[in-house]
Design a protein around this motif. Structure first.
Motif, PDB file in Angstrom:
ATOM      1  N   GLU A   1       0.822  -1.200   0.000  1.00 37.03           N
ATOM      2  CA  GLU A   1       0.000   0.000   0.000  1.00 37.03           C
ATOM      3  C   GLU A   1       0.858   1.253   0.000  1.00 37.03           C
ATOM      4  N   SER A   2       0.352   2.284  -0.666  1.00 32.02           N
ATOM      5  CA  SER A   2       1.048   3.562  -0.676  1.00 32.02           C
ATOM      6  C   SER A   2       0.666   4.358   0.561  1.00 32.02           C
ATOM      7  N   LEU A   3       1.628   5.149   1.055  1.00 33.60           N
ATOM      8  CA  LEU A   3       1.370   5.992   2.222  1.00 33.60           C
ATOM      9  C   LEU A   3       0.801   7.357   1.840  1.00 33.60           C
ATOM     10  N   HIS A   4       0.700   7.629   0.565  1.00 31.65           N
ATOM     11  CA  HIS A   4       0.185   8.937   0.149  1.00 31.65           C
ATOM     12  C   HIS A   4      -1.280   9.079   0.570  1.00 31.65           C
TER      13      HIS A   4
ATOM     14  N   GLU B   1       3.265 -15.335  10.373  1.00 36.18           N
ATOM     15  CA  GLU B   1       2.388 -14.439  11.109  1.00 36.18           C
ATOM     16  C   GLU B   1       2.972 -13.044  11.264  1.00 36.18           C
ATOM     17  N   MET B   2       4.237 -12.852  10.894  1.00 30.07           N
ATOM     18  CA  MET B   2       4.847 -11.519  10.967  1.00 30.07           C
ATOM     19  C   MET B   2       4.233 -10.542   9.981  1.00 30.07           C
ATOM     20  N   HIS B   3       3.710 -11.032   8.883  1.00 29.98           N
ATOM     21  CA  HIS B   3       3.283 -10.118   7.824  1.00 29.98           C
ATOM     22  C   HIS B   3       2.109  -9.257   8.282  1.00 29.98           C
ATOM     23  N   SER B   4       2.204  -7.970   7.968  1.00 25.60           N
ATOM     24  CA  SER B   4       1.113  -7.024   8.216  1.00 25.60           C
ATOM     25  C   SER B   4       1.223  -5.903   7.208  1.00 25.60           C
ATOM     26  N   SER B   5       0.128  -5.611   6.543  1.00 27.27           N
ATOM     27  CA  SER B   5       0.164  -4.569   5.514  1.00 27.27           C
ATOM     28  C   SER B   5       0.342  -3.180   6.117  1.00 27.27           C
ATOM     29  N   LYS B   6       0.118  -3.055   7.421  1.00 27.30           N
ATOM     30  CA  LYS B   6       0.249  -1.768   8.087  1.00 27.30           C
ATOM     31  C   LYS B   6       1.588  -1.623   8.822  1.00 27.30           C
ATOM     32  N   SER B   7       2.505  -2.504   8.547  1.00 31.76           N
ATOM     33  CA  SER B   7       3.790  -2.473   9.242  1.00 31.76           C
ATOM     34  C   SER B   7       4.921  -2.125   8.298  1.00 31.76           C
ATOM     35  N   ARG B   8       5.846  -1.332   8.795  1.00 32.13           N
ATOM     36  CA  ARG B   8       7.134  -1.073   8.174  1.00 32.13           C
ATOM     37  C   ARG B   8       8.147  -1.087   9.325  1.00 32.13           C
ATOM     38  N   ALA B   9       9.394  -1.346   9.058  1.00 32.94           N
ATOM     39  CA  ALA B   9      10.354  -1.372  10.177  1.00 32.94           C
ATOM     40  C   ALA B   9      11.773  -1.153   9.698  1.00 32.94           C
ATOM     41  N   MET B  10      12.594  -0.688  10.601  1.00 30.12           N
ATOM     42  CA  MET B  10      14.024  -0.532  10.373  1.00 30.12           C
ATOM     43  C   MET B  10      14.750  -1.367  11.430  1.00 30.12           C
ATOM     44  N   TYR B  11      15.723  -2.150  11.009  1.00 20.30           N
ATOM     45  CA  TYR B  11      16.472  -3.006  11.919  1.00 20.30           C
ATOM     46  C   TYR B  11      17.967  -2.770  11.741  1.00 20.30           C
ATOM     47  N   GLY B  12      18.687  -2.894  12.837  1.00 17.36           N
ATOM     48  CA  GLY B  12      20.143  -2.917  12.772  1.00 17.36           C
ATOM     49  C   GLY B  12      20.611  -4.356  12.770  1.00 17.36           C
ATOM     50  N   VAL B  13      21.461  -4.717  11.837  1.00 11.98           N
ATOM     51  CA  VAL B  13      21.998  -6.071  11.754  1.00 11.98           C
ATOM     52  C   VAL B  13      23.502  -6.000  11.964  1.00 11.98           C
TER      53      VAL B  13
ATOM     54  N   SER C   1       8.950   3.537  -1.427  1.00 18.13           N
ATOM     55  CA  SER C   1       9.205   2.421  -0.520  1.00 18.13           C
ATOM     56  C   SER C   1       8.281   2.440   0.687  1.00 18.13           C
ATOM     57  N   SER C   2       7.472   3.476   0.822  1.00 15.49           N
ATOM     58  CA  SER C   2       6.554   3.616   1.949  1.00 15.49           C
ATOM     59  C   SER C   2       7.294   3.642   3.272  1.00 15.49           C
ATOM     60  N   MET C   3       8.502   4.139   3.279  1.00 12.48           N
ATOM     61  CA  MET C   3       9.285   4.232   4.509  1.00 12.48           C
ATOM     62  C   MET C   3      10.030   5.549   4.535  1.00 12.48           C
ATOM     63  N   PHE C   4      10.444   5.924   5.703  1.00 12.08           N
ATOM     64  CA  PHE C   4      11.391   7.016   5.805  1.00 12.08           C
ATOM     65  C   PHE C   4      12.406   6.654   6.870  1.00 12.08           C
ATOM     66  N   VAL C   5      13.628   7.162   6.686  1.00 17.45           N
ATOM     67  CA  VAL C   5      14.692   6.996   7.657  1.00 17.45           C
ATOM     68  C   VAL C   5      15.365   8.342   7.764  1.00 17.45           C
TER      69      VAL C   5
ATOM     70  N   SER D   1       1.672  13.306   4.997  1.00 14.78           N
ATOM     71  CA  SER D   1       1.388  12.271   5.989  1.00 14.78           C
ATOM     72  C   SER D   1       1.858  12.738   7.356  1.00 14.78           C
ATOM     73  N   ARG D   2       0.980  12.570   8.369  1.00 15.99           N
ATOM     74  CA  ARG D   2       1.298  13.008   9.730  1.00 15.99           C
ATOM     75  C   ARG D   2       2.052  11.901  10.450  1.00 15.99           C
ATOM     76  N   VAL D   3       3.162  12.283  11.080  1.00 15.77           N
ATOM     77  CA  VAL D   3       4.053  11.318  11.735  1.00 15.77           C
ATOM     78  C   VAL D   3       4.135  11.647  13.219  1.00 15.77           C
ATOM     79  N   TYR D   4       3.864  10.645  14.040  1.00 16.77           N
ATOM     80  CA  TYR D   4       4.127  10.779  15.479  1.00 16.77           C
ATOM     81  C   TYR D   4       5.400   9.987  15.806  1.00 16.77           C
ATOM     82  N   THR D   5       6.305  10.618  16.562  1.00 18.00           N
ATOM     83  CA  THR D   5       7.538   9.930  16.932  1.00 18.00           C
ATOM     84  C   THR D   5       8.011  10.373  18.309  1.00 18.00           C
TER      85      THR D   5
END
Length: 814
Positions: free
Chosen positions: A477-480, A743-755, A805-809, A487-491
């Motif tokens: 899904e697009s975040l537009h 079960e991890m999949h969710s269309s409303k999820s995005r994430a950033m991980y450190g490896v 990519s529907s993400m921001f960093v 798009s309003r971001v709470y952080t």
């Protein structure tokens, strides 16, 4: 009170001067099984220690008057040929719960300070060496060979074993009723190349008339032939010859431990033993000639009352498969030229106890270890103890600065003169928490059982090979927003709020009004109710992502999908797979392989409570400071200018099904401060074996491009080839999560991980861990150049297009 710093009821103010730091906060208590008690609140705090209420007033009186009166009731005796001490009751009797005694703490320390304190504190190494019975050289001049009290003397002559046996038999016949009831054949090496036929009636005709025949054999087969001249055969079953129900119908006790009997099947041996109608007590290796399970042996031999010294009812009640009440203690081993400090470091795991301070809001990150004084350290283990010991902190002024540490000792059974005083080293820990395996820290447990468990574990891993196949098409899904607004971001992450400057996004302070929630906290149902977050908002975390970011789950996830890939070191969850780890340790020791391990808490960052050791007792005892994984240490890592390093990569995940991940071209290197070393003393040096230095330690930053260029020159390698192997490894990690945990999949999820990745000496990547919402402060300040393209980038531009990519960093760019 001693004037040694770090010794004898030392105050926490004094300990702090040795870098044994405690947070200066009032209201601390000690995590169970320990308590911290102010004088005015003593009755409340003592309950946590388990001390009976009837002893509270007596304890208070002894604390306030500093009464140490245990010496009037007990005495310490030397045992195990001078390599251990035990505590015995010296008074006539001591009824259950009739008295409580204060026990001093002789040494209190943080683990990282152990070696330095032994070197620097005057008299500490000497006292600890004496307490742990490692202050004298082992006597190697006289070889002792146990065989019915027989001894190989210095002049090489052997005692007359036949005379000893005849004497034993003569003494037994004086009480005779014409039957053989007891037969000990432990370590007799019956079987294999030289099968033993115990023709007892021809060698000692009187044996069939004995009421109680005890023969303890601990010599090898060749000695039987040379000295005892007993017959041997390779044609018929030794057990049938040796143990005939017709010859010994009243046999009630049989011990055949230490005999492999590999030429006899389990069924054959069980049939022989079933022929003894009076057999009530059996000693046998488990696993061994009668199988792998104590329960199955009892089911096959229903007349047994005890197996390896443990009652049948207890075995069945607790579901024990491997049992032995006759475990031999682990005794310290050392060489004559070994310094006292090194002897103590090796022996201390047989004596240490631990606690951790906490209050209602915070738990201390580092555990405190301590050694009780000579009296307390002489209390040995028993599964059926007659005393209990509990750590105890007394605050006479109600403040932590006045705290003094003790242990308290009290009888939990009636005890009589000359009885040994024992405690349960694993109080409150049952088989559901691997009690039998954990006893390996103090006792020699059956190696064959643990090796067998390890081999079964390896076989399971060999058959694990799940391939990733997406079940959905790529339709993220697009975040537009449909109204064209930003798009309003709470952080709650400062750098996101400060540096998210793209026009597609705008910051909001209300979580319920946001389109995107980007938080460092876990968004669970409680948080949703408290903040008004709904399932229609995008969040920066995936359901069940603990399968990646918690170390024990990460290992399970990889093993479930890939078995044992080269890029994951052998890893064990100590809460569930301790037997398998012990088996791995024994196999490596047997095969002469490196046995260096690293222990990591399940879910703590920055190498908190992380240890490196090659001591099996240490591995097991370190479980007491919290749940951990134990992972084979990379003893030969790739080095940069002689120092250890690892690499932090940033991975953006847009979808788990289909798997859509983005690896940032920008990564950074973390360097140890000290030259790498495998010297045992270096295991206590954080800055030698660990690389996270940006939390209160000397931080030597090096720009990643400079590191790569110098690394290529030093090792004559091409970094792009290493980078490709790293990319393949990271891809495999997330494929494992996708296939093992759909079960991890969710269309409303995005994430950033450190490896975090380390390279071994062959420049092959090794996975260290995966971190949720990694700290990108360093990348914002320093590392902004993409190594693959050579471009200087802002992080938001390093992942194709943020909108697509529907993400921001957010990284700060110079």
């Amino acid at each position: 009170m001693s004037d040694w710093i770090g010794l004898d009821r030392i105050s926490f103010r004094e300990i702090s001067r040795q870098n044994v730091t405690f947070a200066p906060m009032a209201g601390y208590f000690v995590m169970e099984p320990c308590v911290i008690v102010a004088a005015t609140l003593m009755a409340v705090g003592v309950v946590a220690s388990g001390l009976p209420q009837s002893l509270h007033r007596q304890l208070f009186q002894k604390l306030t008057t500093e009464t140490f009166d245990a010496g009037s009731y007990f005495k310490i005796e030397v045992c195990e040929d001078g390599r251990q001490r035990r505590l015995v009751l010296d008074s006539q009797s001591m009824p259950k719960e009739s008295n409580v005694f204060l026990v001093d703490h002789a040494w209190t320390f943080r683990l990282s300070d152990a070696f330095s304190q032994l070197q620097e504190v005057p008299g500490l190494a000497q006292r600890m060496a004496s307490l742990m019975c490692v202050d004298t050289d082992l006597d190697t001049d006289i070889e002792e060979v146990d065989a019915v009290k027989g001894v190989l003397h210095e002049n090489g002559t052997k005692s007359n074993v036949e005379d000893i046996l005849e004497s034993e038999i003569h003494n037994a016949t004086e009480k005779g009723d014409g039957t053989v009831k007891w037969l000990e054949l432990e370590d007799a090496d019956i079987g294999d190349d030289m099968l033993l036929s115990l023709n007892l009636s021809s060698k000692f005709p009187v044996v069939t008339e004995l009421p109680f025949f005890s023969v303890i054999i601990a010599w090898k087969m060749q000695f039987y032939k040379d000295v005892l001249n007993w017959k041997s055969t390779t044609q018929i079953s030794p057990l049938i010859l040796a143990f005939s129900p017709a010859e010994m119908p009243s046999l009630s006790h049989l011990n055949i431990r230490g005999n492999p009997l590999e030429q006899n099947s389990v069924r054959e041996l069980l049939e022989v033993l079933k022929g003894f109608p009076c057999l009530q007590s059996l000693g046998v290796d488990i696993p061994g000639p009668l199988g792998e399970s104590a329960i199955e042996i009892l089911e096959s031999l229903p007349t047994l009352c005890t197996l390896n010294g443990v009652t049948a009812s207890k075995i069945l009640e607790e579901g024990k498969h491997v049992i032995d009440s006759m475990l031999q203690p682990r005794l310290p081993e050392w060489s004559a030229d070994q310094p006292l400090a090194d002897r103590v470091l090796s022996a201390m795991w047989l004596y240490l106890m631990t606690y951790r301070l906490a209050n209602e809001e915070k738990i201390d990150e580092t555990s405190v270890w301590y050694v009780m004084d000579e009296l307390g350290s002489a209390v040995r283990h028993s599964d059926e103890p007659n005393f209990r010991v509990a750590p105890f902190l007394f605050m006479p002024e109600g403040k932590l600065s006045s705290a003094v540490s003790f242990s308290i000792l009290w009888p939990i059974q009636n005890v009589y003169k000359s009885d040994e005083c024992t405690r349960d080293f694993l109080y409150g820990i049952g088989e559901d928490k691997q009690r039998s395996a954990r006893l390996t820290a103090w006792f020699h447990t059956p190696q064959s059982y643990f090796i067998n468990e390890y081999e079964k574990h390896c076989q399971k891993l060999q058959f694990k090979s799940l391939s990733y196949t997406p079940t959905k098409s790529s339709n993220t899904e697009s975040l537009h927003r449909s109204d064209g607004c930003a798009s309003r971001v709470y952080t709650d992450i400062p750098y996101v709020e400060e540096f998210l400057t793209r026009t597609e996004f705008v910051i909001t302070t209300e979580p319920k009004d946001a389109d995107i929630i980007w938080t460092s906290l876990q968004v669970d149902e409680d948080m949703k109710k408290a903040t008004g977050i709904t399932d229609q908002q995008y969040v920066n975390q995936f359901p069940f992502e603990s399968c990646l970011v918690m170390k024990h789950h990460l290992a399970e996830t990889v093993q479930k999908a890939h078995g044992s890939p080269e890029w994951l070191q052998p890893t064990y969850n100590l809460e569930t797979h301790l037997p398998q780890l012990i088996g791995d340790y024994y196999v490596r020791k047997r095969d002469g392989l490196n046995n260096l391990w690293i222990l990591k808490p399940w879910n703590m960052a920055r190498t908190i409570d992380t240890s490196v050791t090659d001591d099996l007792s240490a591995v097991i005892r370190l479980m007491e400071t919290g749940p951990k994984i134990c992972q084979k240490y990379i003893e030969f890592p790739a080095l940069f200018q002689g120092r250890k390093f690892d690499l932090r990569y940033i991975v953006l995940v847009r979808s788990m099904d289909p798997l859509e991940i983005f690896l940032s071209d920008v990564f950074w290197v973390r360097l140890a401060n000290n030259p790498y070393s495998l010297d045992k003393h270096s295991f206590f040096e954080y800055e030698t074996h660990f690389t996270v230095m940006n939390y209160g330690r000397k931080f030597n930053h090096m720009n990643t491009p400079d590191f790569v260029r110098e690394f290529e020159v030093e090792h004559q390698v091409k970094w792009l080839e290493i980078h490709q192997r790293v990319k393949n490894t990271i891809r495999s990690v997330f494929e494992a999560a996708a296939v093992a945990h759909p079960e991890m999949h969710s269309s409303k999820s995005r994430a950033m991980y450190g490896v975090d990745i380390m390279l071994d000496s062959s420049f092959q990547p090794k996975l260290l861990e995966v971190t949720y919402c990694p700290d990108c402060t360093r990348a914002c300040k320093y590392d902004t150049e993409a190594l693959v393209t050579g471009e200087v980038v802002k992080v938001a531009e390093s992942i194709t297009e943020v909108a697509n990519s529907s993400m921001f960093v957010v990284w700060f760019a110079a």
